[in-house]
Design a protein around this motif. Structure first.
Motif, PDB file in Angstrom:
ATOM      1  N   HIS A   1      -4.030 -12.616  -1.264  1.00  0.00           N
ATOM      2  CA  HIS A   1      -2.879 -13.507  -1.418  1.00  0.00           C
ATOM      3  C   HIS A   1      -1.880 -12.945  -2.432  1.00  0.00           C
ATOM      4  O   HIS A   1      -0.660 -13.089  -2.262  1.00  0.00           O
ATOM      5  CB  HIS A   1      -3.360 -14.893  -1.828  1.00  0.00           C
ATOM      6  CG  HIS A   1      -4.309 -15.502  -0.832  1.00  0.00           C
ATOM      7  ND1 HIS A   1      -3.882 -16.071   0.343  1.00  0.00           N
ATOM      8  CD2 HIS A   1      -5.667 -15.584  -0.829  1.00  0.00           C
ATOM      9  CE1 HIS A   1      -4.927 -16.500   1.030  1.00  0.00           C
ATOM     10  NE2 HIS A   1      -6.018 -16.215   0.340  1.00  0.00           N
ATOM     11  N   MET A   2      -2.393 -12.297  -3.462  1.00  0.00           N
ATOM     12  CA  MET A   2      -1.514 -11.629  -4.412  1.00  0.00           C
ATOM     13  C   MET A   2      -0.730 -10.514  -3.733  1.00  0.00           C
ATOM     14  O   MET A   2       0.458 -10.304  -4.004  1.00  0.00           O
ATOM     15  CB  MET A   2      -2.324 -11.072  -5.586  1.00  0.00           C
ATOM     16  CG  MET A   2      -2.991 -12.128  -6.443  1.00  0.00           C
ATOM     17  SD  MET A   2      -3.977 -11.409  -7.789  1.00  0.00           S
ATOM     18  CE  MET A   2      -2.681 -10.657  -8.779  1.00  0.00           C
ATOM     19  N   GLU A   3      -1.396  -9.791  -2.843  1.00  0.00           N
ATOM     20  CA  GLU A   3      -0.719  -8.711  -2.118  1.00  0.00           C
ATOM     21  C   GLU A   3       0.417  -9.251  -1.254  1.00  0.00           C
ATOM     22  O   GLU A   3       1.486  -8.633  -1.145  1.00  0.00           O
ATOM     23  CB  GLU A   3      -1.729  -7.948  -1.265  1.00  0.00           C
ATOM     24  CG  GLU A   3      -2.707  -7.118  -2.096  1.00  0.00           C
ATOM     25  CD  GLU A   3      -3.841  -6.550  -1.276  1.00  0.00           C
ATOM     26  OE1 GLU A   3      -4.029  -7.003  -0.119  1.00  0.00           O
ATOM     27  OE2 GLU A   3      -4.558  -5.655  -1.786  1.00  0.00           O
ATOM     28  N   ARG A   4       0.225 -10.425  -0.660  1.00  0.00           N
ATOM     29  CA  ARG A   4       1.287 -11.025   0.150  1.00  0.00           C
ATOM     30  C   ARG A   4       2.463 -11.458  -0.719  1.00  0.00           C
ATOM     31  O   ARG A   4       3.624 -11.294  -0.344  1.00  0.00           O
ATOM     32  CB  ARG A   4       0.731 -12.224   0.935  1.00  0.00           C
ATOM     33  CG  ARG A   4      -0.285 -11.837   1.997  1.00  0.00           C
ATOM     34  CD  ARG A   4      -0.681 -13.028   2.858  1.00  0.00           C
ATOM     35  NE  ARG A   4      -1.803 -12.680   3.721  1.00  0.00           N
ATOM     36  CZ  ARG A   4      -3.060 -13.009   3.497  1.00  0.00           C
ATOM     37  NH1 ARG A   4      -3.371 -13.718   2.409  1.00  0.00           N
ATOM     38  NH2 ARG A   4      -4.016 -12.647   4.341  1.00  0.00           N
ATOM     39  N   VAL A   5       2.138 -12.028  -1.893  1.00  0.00           N
ATOM     40  CA  VAL A   5       3.207 -12.417  -2.815  1.00  0.00           C
ATOM     41  C   VAL A   5       4.001 -11.199  -3.247  1.00  0.00           C
ATOM     42  O   VAL A   5       5.243 -11.205  -3.241  1.00  0.00           O
ATOM     43  CB  VAL A   5       2.628 -13.148  -4.048  1.00  0.00           C
ATOM     44  CG1 VAL A   5       3.716 -13.359  -5.103  1.00  0.00           C
ATOM     45  CG2 VAL A   5       2.012 -14.475  -3.644  1.00  0.00           C
ATOM     46  N   GLN A   6       3.297 -10.142  -3.608  1.00  0.00           N
ATOM     47  CA  GLN A   6       4.001  -8.939  -4.066  1.00  0.00           C
ATOM     48  C   GLN A   6       4.831  -8.316  -2.953  1.00  0.00           C
ATOM     49  O   GLN A   6       5.937  -7.837  -3.187  1.00  0.00           O
ATOM     50  CB  GLN A   6       3.016  -7.915  -4.616  1.00  0.00           C
ATOM     51  CG  GLN A   6       3.737  -6.795  -5.359  1.00  0.00           C
ATOM     52  CD  GLN A   6       2.861  -5.590  -5.573  1.00  0.00           C
ATOM     53  OE1 GLN A   6       2.128  -5.190  -4.678  1.00  0.00           O
ATOM     54  NE2 GLN A   6       2.934  -5.009  -6.748  1.00  0.00           N
ATOM     55  N   ALA A   7       4.312  -8.327  -1.733  1.00  0.00           N
ATOM     56  CA  ALA A   7       5.073  -7.780  -0.611  1.00  0.00           C
ATOM     57  C   ALA A   7       6.362  -8.563  -0.395  1.00  0.00           C
ATOM     58  O   ALA A   7       7.398  -7.996  -0.034  1.00  0.00           O
ATOM     59  CB  ALA A   7       4.216  -7.802   0.657  1.00  0.00           C
ATOM     60  N   ALA A   8       6.302  -9.875  -0.621  1.00  0.00           N
ATOM     61  CA  ALA A   8       7.489 -10.708  -0.424  1.00  0.00           C
ATOM     62  C   ALA A   8       8.475 -10.586  -1.576  1.00  0.00           C
ATOM     63  O   ALA A   8       9.688 -10.531  -1.361  1.00  0.00           O
ATOM     64  CB  ALA A   8       7.063 -12.165  -0.255  1.00  0.00           C
ATOM     65  N   ILE A   9       7.974 -10.531  -2.801  1.00  0.00           N
ATOM     66  CA  ILE A   9       8.851 -10.572  -3.986  1.00  0.00           C
ATOM     67  C   ILE A   9       9.124  -9.183  -4.546  1.00  0.00           C
ATOM     68  O   ILE A   9      10.151  -8.931  -5.166  1.00  0.00           O
ATOM     69  CB  ILE A   9       8.233 -11.481  -5.067  1.00  0.00           C
ATOM     70  CG1 ILE A   9       7.922 -12.868  -4.484  1.00  0.00           C
ATOM     71  CG2 ILE A   9       9.152 -11.614  -6.272  1.00  0.00           C
ATOM     72  CD1 ILE A   9       9.135 -13.571  -3.911  1.00  0.00           C
ATOM     73  N   GLN A  10       8.162  -8.253  -4.368  1.00  0.00           N
ATOM     74  CA  GLN A  10       8.277  -6.867  -4.847  1.00  0.00           C
ATOM     75  C   GLN A  10       8.473  -6.780  -6.359  1.00  0.00           C
ATOM     76  O   GLN A  10       9.280  -5.994  -6.856  1.00  0.00           O
ATOM     77  CB  GLN A  10       9.407  -6.138  -4.103  1.00  0.00           C
ATOM     78  CG  GLN A  10       9.146  -6.045  -2.605  1.00  0.00           C
ATOM     79  CD  GLN A  10      10.141  -5.172  -1.864  1.00  0.00           C
ATOM     80  OE1 GLN A  10      11.066  -4.623  -2.453  1.00  0.00           O
ATOM     81  NE2 GLN A  10       9.945  -5.040  -0.566  1.00  0.00           N
ATOM     82  N   GLU A  11       7.729  -7.615  -7.058  1.00  0.00           N
ATOM     83  CA  GLU A  11       7.702  -7.582  -8.523  1.00  0.00           C
ATOM     84  C   GLU A  11       6.249  -7.697  -8.973  1.00  0.00           C
ATOM     85  O   GLU A  11       5.355  -7.954  -8.173  1.00  0.00           O
ATOM     86  CB  GLU A  11       8.526  -8.739  -9.108  1.00  0.00           C
ATOM     87  CG  GLU A  11      10.002  -8.715  -8.759  1.00  0.00           C
ATOM     88  CD  GLU A  11      10.786  -7.592  -9.437  1.00  0.00           C
ATOM     89  OE1 GLU A  11      10.232  -6.936 -10.344  1.00  0.00           O
ATOM     90  OE2 GLU A  11      11.958  -7.393  -9.068  1.00  0.00           O
ATOM     91  N   HIS A  12       6.011  -7.465 -10.267  1.00  0.00           N
ATOM     92  CA  HIS A  12       4.663  -7.584 -10.817  1.00  0.00           C
ATOM     93  C   HIS A  12       4.067  -8.948 -10.456  1.00  0.00           C
ATOM     94  O   HIS A  12       4.705  -9.993 -10.646  1.00  0.00           O
ATOM     95  CB  HIS A  12       4.684  -7.454 -12.339  1.00  0.00           C
ATOM     96  CG  HIS A  12       5.250  -6.159 -12.831  1.00  0.00           C
ATOM     97  ND1 HIS A  12       4.650  -4.945 -12.596  1.00  0.00           N
ATOM     98  CD2 HIS A  12       6.365  -5.896 -13.570  1.00  0.00           C
ATOM     99  CE1 HIS A  12       5.360  -3.985 -13.165  1.00  0.00           C
ATOM    100  NE2 HIS A  12       6.398  -4.535 -13.761  1.00  0.00           N
ATOM    101  N   THR A  13       2.842  -8.932  -9.951  1.00  0.00           N
ATOM    102  CA  THR A  13       2.142 -10.157  -9.557  1.00  0.00           C
ATOM    103  C   THR A  13       0.819 -10.199 -10.308  1.00  0.00           C
ATOM    104  O   THR A  13       0.090  -9.207 -10.339  1.00  0.00           O
ATOM    105  CB  THR A  13       1.904 -10.179  -8.038  1.00  0.00           C
ATOM    106  OG1 THR A  13       3.159 -10.029  -7.367  1.00  0.00           O
ATOM    107  CG2 THR A  13       1.255 -11.487  -7.609  1.00  0.00           C
ATOM    108  N   GLN A  14       0.499 -11.345 -10.915  1.00  0.00           N
ATOM    109  CA  GLN A  14      -0.620 -11.406 -11.857  1.00  0.00           C
ATOM    110  C   GLN A  14      -1.482 -12.641 -11.636  1.00  0.00           C
ATOM    111  O   GLN A  14      -0.993 -13.671 -11.147  1.00  0.00           O
ATOM    112  CB  GLN A  14      -0.081 -11.443 -13.292  1.00  0.00           C
ATOM    113  CG  GLN A  14       0.840 -10.283 -13.602  1.00  0.00           C
ATOM    114  CD  GLN A  14       1.583 -10.471 -14.909  1.00  0.00           C
ATOM    115  OE1 GLN A  14       1.817  -9.507 -15.618  1.00  0.00           O
ATOM    116  NE2 GLN A  14       1.959 -11.679 -15.247  1.00  0.00           N
ATOM    117  N   LEU A  15      -2.736 -12.511 -12.028  1.00  0.00           N
ATOM    118  CA  LEU A  15      -3.685 -13.628 -11.992  1.00  0.00           C
ATOM    119  C   LEU A  15      -4.298 -13.754 -13.378  1.00  0.00           C
ATOM    120  O   LEU A  15      -4.813 -12.771 -13.926  1.00  0.00           O
ATOM    121  CB  LEU A  15      -4.772 -13.362 -10.951  1.00  0.00           C
ATOM    122  CG  LEU A  15      -5.795 -14.471 -10.738  1.00  0.00           C
ATOM    123  CD1 LEU A  15      -5.157 -15.648  -9.997  1.00  0.00           C
ATOM    124  CD2 LEU A  15      -7.005 -13.947  -9.954  1.00  0.00           C
TER     125      LEU A  15
END
Length: 249
Positions: A91-105
Motif C-alpha cells: 500500500h505504501m508503494e501505491r501511495v508513492q507511485a501516486a504522489i512520488q514523494e517520500h512515503t513513511q510508516l
C-alpha cells in the motif's frame, strides 16, 4: 536478574550497553560503550564479551564492536512491527507511485515516532527520517497523528513535558498543541508545514487495526504543494492496510 552495587539489574545494564548504538554510531570500542552507557568499565567489558559470545554483538576487523546479526534475527521473529511493515508495504508503494514523494510508516514508541519503513523517490524533496529512526512525537506529521489518537494518559504526559522546537514552526505551546490534536481526531489527517524542515510539509493519516490506531502513514511534500491528493492517497492506503491486517489474522 542480579543487581549491581548501583542497584541496576543486569538486564538494565545490558539495555544501556545496547542503547549506546545509534543510526550514526554503528561501531564503538568497549571503552566507548562503557563511557556512554555509564556502566563500570569492568562490567561493560564482561557484558560486551557475553553479548559477543551470544551473537548479539560482533567485533569487526579493527576490534570495534557492532550489533550482531543474531540480534537482528531475534527482532524479526514474531515481531508486531515486522508484520505491520509487511502488510503495509504494498500500500505504501501505491501511495508513492501516486504522489512520488517520500512515503513513511511510523508507530508510537516511548513517546516518540519510530519509523518502521520509508520509501523514497529520486526526485523527492528534503526528509531527515530514516528506517529505525525516531522523531519527537509532537514535531512530525506522523507523530502528531499518533499522539492525537494515543491513550489520554500518553497525551497528557507529552503535553506536560517541555515541548522542544525542531524548527521555527514546531508547535511547542501545550494549549495550541492540544487544539491541533483535537482537530486531527475530528478530521482524521494532518498537514504540518515546516514542523521538521522549513521546505517541507508532512501529511499523515492514522492506520487502524480492530478500531485502534496502530500506526501513521505519511508523505513528505515540498512546501506549498497541494496536499489534497496526498490525503486521498494516504486514506486509501490506510484503509487497505487496515483491511489486510484484519484478514491476516
Amino acid at each position: 536478574m542480579a543487581n549491581s552495587r548501583s542497584g541496576d539489574s543486569m538486564t538494565a545494564r545490558i539495555v544501556r550497553v545496547l542503547d549506546t548504538f545509534t543510526m550514526d554510531r554503528t561501531t564503538q570500542t568497549t571503552a566507548e560503550i562503557a563511557r556512554r552507557s555509564g556502566v563500570p568499565s569492568s562490567s561493560a567489558h564482561r557484558i560486551v564479551g557475553d553479548l559477543i559470545a551470544a551473537g548479539l554483538l560482533e567485533r569487526d576487523d579493527e576490534n570495534r564492536v557492532r550489533l550482531g546479526m543474531h540480534l537482528w534475527e531475534l527482532a524479526l521473529r514474531g515481531s508486531r512491527a515486522m508484520r505491520l511493515r509487511q502488510v503495509a508495504l504494498p500500500h505504501m508503494e501505491r501511495v508513492q507511485a501516486a504522489i512520488q514523494e517520500h512515503t513513511q510508516l511510523a508507530v508510537l514508541e516511548h513517546d516518540e515516532a519510530l519509523f518502521l519503513e520509508r520509501l523514497s523517490h529520486p526526485d523527492a524533496g528534503a526528509n531527515i527520517t530514516r528506517i529505525a529512526g525516531r522523531l519527537p512525537v509532537h514535531a512530525s506529521s506522523s507523530g502528531l497523528v499518533l499522539l492525537a489518537f494515543a491513550a489520554p494518559e500518553v497525551r497528557e504526559r507529552v503535553l506536560a513535558a517541555p515541548l522542544k522546537a525542531v524548527s521555527r514552526e514546531t508547535v511547542t505551546d501545550a494549549a495550541a498543541l492540544r487544539a491541533l490534536l483535537a482537530a486531527i481526531r475530528r478530521r482524521g489527517w494532518v498537514a504540518a508545514p515546516g514542523s521538521i524542515e522549513q521546505v517541507s510539509t508532512g501529511v499523515a493519516v492514522p492506520v487502524r487495526e480492530r478500531g485502534e490506531v496502530v500506526a501513521a502513514l505519511s508523505v513528505i511534500l515540498p512546501r506549498g504543494a497541494p496536499h489534497e491528493p496526498a490525503i486521498a492517497a494516504l486514506l486509501a492506503g490506510a484503509a487497505g492496510i487496515t483491511k489486510d491486517l484484519r484478514e491476516s489474522h
